[in-house]
Design an enzyme around this catalytic site. Structure first.
Site, PDB file in Angstrom:
ATOM      1  N   CYS A 255       0.909  -1.159   0.003  1.00 55.47           N
ATOM      2  CA  CYS A 255      -0.155   0.043   0.013  1.00 55.47           C
ATOM      3  C   CYS A 255       0.849   1.265  -0.069  1.00 55.47           C
ATOM      4  O   CYS A 255       0.580   2.182  -0.750  1.00 55.47           O
ATOM      5  CB  CYS A 255      -1.014   0.062   1.181  1.00 55.47           C
ATOM      6  SG  CYS A 255      -2.051   1.368   1.254  1.00 55.47           S
ATOM      7  N   CYS A 256       2.005   1.218   0.759  1.00 50.69           N
ATOM      8  CA  CYS A 256       2.709   2.290   0.894  1.00 50.69           C
ATOM      9  C   CYS A 256       3.747   2.312  -0.242  1.00 50.69           C
ATOM     10  O   CYS A 256       3.945   3.744  -0.770  1.00 50.69           O
ATOM     11  CB  CYS A 256       3.812   2.234   1.947  1.00 50.69           C
ATOM     12  SG  CYS A 256       3.145   2.338   3.606  1.00 50.69           S
TER      13      CYS A 256
ATOM     14  N   CYS B   7      -0.964   8.201   7.501  1.00 51.35           N
ATOM     15  CA  CYS B   7      -2.206   7.903   6.863  1.00 51.35           C
ATOM     16  C   CYS B   7      -3.335   7.483   7.933  1.00 51.35           C
ATOM     17  O   CYS B   7      -2.619   6.832   9.100  1.00 51.35           O
ATOM     18  CB  CYS B   7      -2.135   6.616   5.702  1.00 51.35           C
ATOM     19  SG  CYS B   7      -1.311   7.284   4.275  1.00 51.35           S
TER      20      CYS B   7
ATOM     21  N   CYS C 166      -3.456   3.651   9.426  1.00 48.83           N
ATOM     22  CA  CYS C 166      -2.315   3.179   9.975  1.00 48.83           C
ATOM     23  C   CYS C 166      -1.562   3.910  11.073  1.00 48.83           C
ATOM     24  O   CYS C 166      -0.444   3.776  11.240  1.00 48.83           O
ATOM     25  CB  CYS C 166      -1.491   2.944   8.787  1.00 48.83           C
ATOM     26  SG  CYS C 166      -1.817   1.704   7.750  1.00 48.83           S
TER      27      CYS C 166
ATOM     28  N   CYS D 147       7.787   4.071   5.712  1.00 49.92           N
ATOM     29  CA  CYS D 147       6.738   3.863   4.959  1.00 49.92           C
ATOM     30  C   CYS D 147       7.358   3.450   3.552  1.00 49.92           C
ATOM     31  O   CYS D 147       6.631   2.643   2.636  1.00 49.92           O
ATOM     32  CB  CYS D 147       6.014   5.285   4.514  1.00 49.92           C
ATOM     33  SG  CYS D 147       7.232   6.172   3.859  1.00 49.92           S
TER      34      CYS D 147
END
Length: 253
Positions: free
Chosen positions: A128-129, A211, A214, A237
């Site tokens: 995702c990062c 984010c 998280c 990240c």
């Protein structure tokens, strides 16, 4: 050009860059963060400041604005940020008179292919990062010789040996960390002395802000970054990694 000649040329370029970074670190070894910022903007080539507009970001943004309000500022909107961060980004940019802020987002086609429902973070936070931060940033930095970060040695074990200037392996860019040697009290003092606005979530127990899904509040006595990817071994990240490895001056990928 034959492959062996290309590799020789790349090695020569890296050697020159490594020497330049070593010289910069030696020259600014005992200088202030402001001096390092001046040096970066004057000697590191075409350079951008990358900012999360998080809990401590305003310090570096203020330093840059005092020197040159036209400094390119790259802000990565992962589209999962707190609403407070988006509002803060606009307010700080206006207050400091930053005239060259670029909002960076993931490519729409990449998002549709890799995270169409916004659930990638539930099964793979690293992926995702990479999708929402690392790839968009690398694309945005492609036209720059280097970038300025707000990393500090005290923030994580992976940053304990941070230098002011680094060679970013795999890209041939210079990374500049003007606040590398600062302690938390230095950050607080600078913000107070310059009357800089604080991110609204700091007062709600968020000393480190990423984010929304998280990032969680931090209890008194906890490490300031304990709320980032809580209950995971993840500390970064990924924007400071190349091929999955932490990048520092002298590291090999």
């Amino acid at each position: 050009m034959p492959l062996d000649e290309i590799q020789t040329e790349l090695g020569r370029d890296r050697s020159v860059l490594t020497q330049k970074v070593a010289a910069l670190n030696a020259r600014y070894k005992h200088h202030s963060a402001t001096d390092v910022m001046h040096g970066a903007l004057r000697e590191a080539g075409n350079i951008a400041l990358v900012s999360s507009f998080g809990a401590e970001s305003v310090v570096l943004l203020h330093m840059a604005a005092v020197i040159d309000r036209q400094v390119p500022v790259l802000f990565i909107d992962t589209q999962m940020l707190f609403a407070e961060t988006l509002v803060y980004q606009q307010e700080v940019s206006e207050r400091l008179g930053l005239r060259n802020v670029h909002v960076i987002r993931a490519d729409a086609d990449d998002m549709a292919r890799d995270d169409p429902y916004g659930a990638l973070r539930l099964r793979d936070t690293d992926a995702c990062c990479t999708l929402r931060k690392t790839i968009p940033l690398q694309r945005a930095l492609s036209g720059y010789d280097g970038w300025i970060t707000g990393r500090k040695r005290f923030q994580a074990g992976t940053r304990a040996a941070l230098d002011f200037f680094e060679v970013e392996d795999g890209t041939g860019r210079i990374k500049v960390n003007p606040l590398a040697h600062w302690a938390p009290e230095d950050v607080r003092a600078y913000m107070e002395e310059n009357r800089l606005p604080r991110h609204p979530l700091v007062a709600q127990g968020y000393p480190s802000i990423g984010c929304a899904p998280c990032t969680s509040p931090v209890a008194p006595g906890e490490d300031p970054r304990a709320g980032r990817w809580r209950n995971q071994t993840k500390e970064e990240c990924g924007i400071h990694f190349v091929d999955g490895k932490m990048v520092r001056n002298g590291d090999k990928t």
